[in-house]
Each structure stands twice: as C-alpha cells, then as structure tokens.
Design an enzyme around this catalytic site. Structure first.
Site, short mmCIF file in Angstrom:
data_model
loop_
_atom_site.label_atom_id
_atom_site.label_comp_id
_atom_site.label_asym_id
_atom_site.label_seq_id
_atom_site.Cartn_x
_atom_site.Cartn_y
_atom_site.Cartn_z
N LYS A 1 63.54 23.20 15.43
CA LYS A 1 62.74 22.50 14.41
C LYS A 1 61.91 23.51 13.60
O LYS A 1 61.89 23.49 12.37
CB LYS A 1 61.84 21.49 15.13
CG LYS A 1 60.92 20.67 14.29
CD LYS A 1 59.51 21.16 14.23
CE LYS A 1 58.78 21.18 15.54
NZ LYS A 1 57.37 21.59 15.40
N LYS B 1 51.99 29.79 11.14
CA LYS B 1 52.70 29.37 12.37
C LYS B 1 54.20 29.69 12.26
O LYS B 1 54.82 30.12 13.23
CB LYS B 1 52.46 27.88 12.61
CG LYS B 1 53.26 27.27 13.74
CD LYS B 1 52.79 27.70 15.12
CE LYS B 1 53.71 27.12 16.19
NZ LYS B 1 53.33 27.45 17.54
P1 NAD Z 1 55.68 16.04 22.37
O1 NAD Z 1 57.00 15.60 21.88
O2 NAD Z 1 55.47 16.30 23.82
O3 NAD Z 1 54.53 14.99 21.90
C1 NAD Z 1 54.52 14.33 20.68
C2 NAD Z 1 53.90 12.94 20.89
O4 NAD Z 1 53.82 12.28 19.63
C3 NAD Z 1 54.75 12.04 21.80
O5 NAD Z 1 53.92 11.54 22.84
C4 NAD Z 1 55.25 10.93 20.86
O6 NAD Z 1 55.39 9.69 21.51
C5 NAD Z 1 54.14 10.91 19.83
N1 NAD Z 1 54.52 10.34 18.53
C6 NAD Z 1 55.63 10.56 17.80
N2 NAD Z 1 55.57 9.90 16.63
C7 NAD Z 1 54.39 9.23 16.62
C8 NAD Z 1 53.74 8.39 15.68
N3 NAD Z 1 54.30 8.09 14.49
N4 NAD Z 1 52.53 7.89 16.00
C9 NAD Z 1 51.94 8.17 17.18
N5 NAD Z 1 52.50 8.97 18.12
C10 NAD Z 1 53.72 9.50 17.84
O7 NAD Z 1 55.32 17.35 21.52
P2 NAD Z 1 54.30 18.54 21.92
O8 NAD Z 1 55.01 19.53 22.76
O9 NAD Z 1 53.02 17.96 22.36
O10 NAD Z 1 54.14 19.25 20.48
C11 NAD Z 1 53.36 18.68 19.44
C12 NAD Z 1 53.35 19.69 18.30
O11 NAD Z 1 52.77 20.93 18.74
C13 NAD Z 1 54.76 20.05 17.77
O12 NAD Z 1 54.72 20.17 16.39
C14 NAD Z 1 55.07 21.36 18.46
O13 NAD Z 1 55.98 22.17 17.72
C15 NAD Z 1 53.69 21.99 18.52
N6 NAD Z 1 53.53 22.98 19.59
C16 NAD Z 1 54.03 22.74 20.84
C17 NAD Z 1 53.90 23.71 21.84
C18 NAD Z 1 54.45 23.47 23.22
O14 NAD Z 1 54.52 24.44 24.00
N7 NAD Z 1 54.86 22.27 23.58
C19 NAD Z 1 53.23 24.90 21.56
C20 NAD Z 1 52.69 25.11 20.29
C21 NAD Z 1 52.85 24.13 19.31
#
Ligand code: NAD
Length: 294
Positions: A238, A170
C-alpha cells in the site's frame, strides 16, 4: 479534554491507551465493533459513528488503513464532516497518499475544520511504549496547538511543512525501509549461497557502514525464518503504491522502489501478504534456491 479517535487496529488501540493514561477523555469508534472492546475496558467511551465522534469532540484523530478509509470516515455518510463544529481539528495519523491528505483537508476547510496529516513510524511496540516518531504536515499554528497531545503518543514530533508533507516524509521513510530490507535479503542470500554462515556475516558487518536499524531488526528474523507480522507485506505494498503514484505525479522516478514492489507483489501472490516485510528473503529463496535461515 475530550479526544475523538477513529480506527482501533494494531496501532490505534495502544495509542488510545496512552491518551487515556495521559488523562484525556477518549471517544472511540471503529467499523468493527469487536475492536472497541479492548479500549472500552481501558476507559474509552464508545461512539456509534464517526459523525457521533465529531458531535462529542473538537479534536479528532484518525488511524485508518489507507486513503479511501480516511475519505469514508471524514467525508462519507455518517462521517466527521456531517457534524463537526467550526474550529474542530482533525489529525489524520494514518499513512495515506499526500494528495489524498490535501483533498480531505480541502473538504475540511469548506466546513472550517482544520486538518493535519501526522503519520507515524515505529510500529506496534513503539505505539505501546508511546515512543512513535510522528511527522506532521499542515498549518504550523495548528501543529503547535496539538504538539503536546501528540507527544503523549510519540517520542519525536517533527513539523515537516504544509498539508501532505507528513505523508510525503512517511513515503520517503517507507522507500528507504523497503529497499534496505531487500538489499539485506539479497546480500545475506549471496553469503549463504557462497558458503558463509549468515549469522557470522551479520556479526561482522553490522557495526560498519552497511549496518542499520533495519538490518538489526530484520536480518535476525530472516536467519530465524520468523516472519510473524510486525509490519505486513500488504501494508508495505500500500505504501509503495502511494510512493510510486506520488513519484510519478511529481516527476521523480523510483526505479528501486518499483523493483521491490514487484518482489512484494510476488510474495502476496504466493500467499505471504500477512507476513512481516522481512519475508522479502522468501523472494530471494525462490529465485536462488537458497534460504538464509531455517
Ligand atoms: P489496522 O488494519 O490494524 O487497523 C485499522 C482499523 O481501522 C481497523 O480496526 C478497521 O476496522 C478500522 N477502519 C477501517 N475503515 C474504517 C472506517 N471507515 N471507520 C472506522 N474504522 C475503520 O491498521 P494499523 O496497523 O493499525 O495501521 C493504521 C495505519 O498506520 C496504516 O495507515 C498503517 O500503514 C500505519 N502504520 C502501521 C504500522 C504498523 O506496524 N502496523 C506502523 C506505522 C504506520
């Protein structure tokens, strides 16, 4: 079959919906209670902690922002490891540092919990369609046992090696994407400043060697001046942080990544951290005095 799902953000919500559509029973948890509403309406059951998710389920998926969040949900107070039964499989689908995956896997192994790191590429649209690209690290037998489950969320699921290999893959993806977007922003700013319409440049070169999925997705956004978030500047910072740390750790210098990192840091300092990473064209507008688009 019962699946636990922790982290219901932009990506987690549609992934849970695809699991429900495929007939799995999902127990969901997020620290922000409001984030659970969307998936409970779709049929998911609510857990009040990661510990409770692990009490109910033998397969648990995490989809959290970064390494400290995964460590907290798995190894922290009221975390997965406080109640996970022997033989539980933890699939961390967040994009985190490979070294952190290895540390968490070690803590899991002490409780006889098996862990895979399985980050995704494709963003929210592909999470909704269930067509994510999923790259997986960990024990191959454990991988084979959950491959079908992963295919309910992804179009491609590739085994990349031992624990951490998914996140290393990744990081390589994120380096290519970041440098490619920066190169597009640089090239299209040059064309505009030298007096050629960026739209015509796009049409002329997209079918040649310079063309790419990144160019097709991000240059139209730069031309429109539309930076509504698909993948946030803050999230890419990040990922590049993790890439730089990993590169320095293994002795693989990342000079291009370091340069793009500083551009992204400039955007964040200017208040654009929540915008799409195509906002890298704003950096070039700042240093050249020329906007690609409107
Ligand atoms: P986001 O910030 O929208 O969602 C993360 C969720 O985790 C939030 O709802 C938050 O409240 C929750 N959270 C945080 N700490 C927590 C804990 N200790 N216990 C329970 N819940 C907790 O992030 P996202 O965009 O959904 O991304 C998630 C992962 O996927 C990241 O690592 C990101 O880099 C990766 N990613 C995102 C995308 C994108 O386009 N958004 C694409 C590929 C990969």
């Amino acid at each position: 079959m019962k699946i636990g799902f922790i982290g219901l953000g932009i990506m987690g919500k549609p992934m849970v919906k695809n699991l429900l559509k495929a007939g799995y029973e999902v127990f969901a948890y997020d620290v922000v209670t409001a984030n659970l509403e969307n998936v409970t309406t779709a049929g998911a059951k609510v857990a009040v902690s990661s510990k409770m998710v692990a009490e109910c389920c033998r397969i648990i998926i995490t989809m959290l922002p970064n390494s400290p969040h995964v460590k907290a949900a798995v190894c922290g107070k009221n975390g997965v490891l406080e109640s996970a039964k022997r033989g539980t499989i933890l699939i961390d689908m967040s994009s985190i540092a490979p070294l952190a995956s290895q540390e968490i896997a070690k803590a899991c192994a002490e409780k006889e919990v098996k862990m895979l790191d399985a980050p995704v590429s494709g963003g929210e649209p592909k999470a909704i369609d269930g067509t994510l690209s999923i790259m997986v690290g960990g024990d191959r037998t454990v991988f084979e046992s959950v491959k079908e489950l992963l295919l309910t969320m992804g179009a491609s699921v590739v085994y990349c090696g031992g624990i951490g290999a998914g996140n290393t893959t990744k990081l390589a993806n994120q380096v290519v994407v970041a440098c490619n977007i920066a190169a597009c922003a640089e090239a299209f700013t040059l064309a505009k400043k030298a007096g050629v319409d960026p739209q015509l440049v796009f049409e002329a070169i997209r079918g040649g060697l310079a063309g790419s999925t990144v160019m097709n997705a991000k240059v139209p956004m730069m031309i429109e001046g539309n930076y509504r978030s698909g993948f946030k500047v803050d999230l890419h910072i990040k990922d590049l942080n993790n890439a730089l740390e990993t590169g320095h750790g293994v002795g693989s210098p990342l000079p291009l990544t370091a340069q793009v990192m500083e551009m992204l840091q400039t955007l964040r300092a200017d208040g654009y951290g929540q915008e799409d990473h195509s906002a890298l064209s704003r950096y070039y507008a700042k240093v050249s005095g020329e906007k690609i688009g409107m």
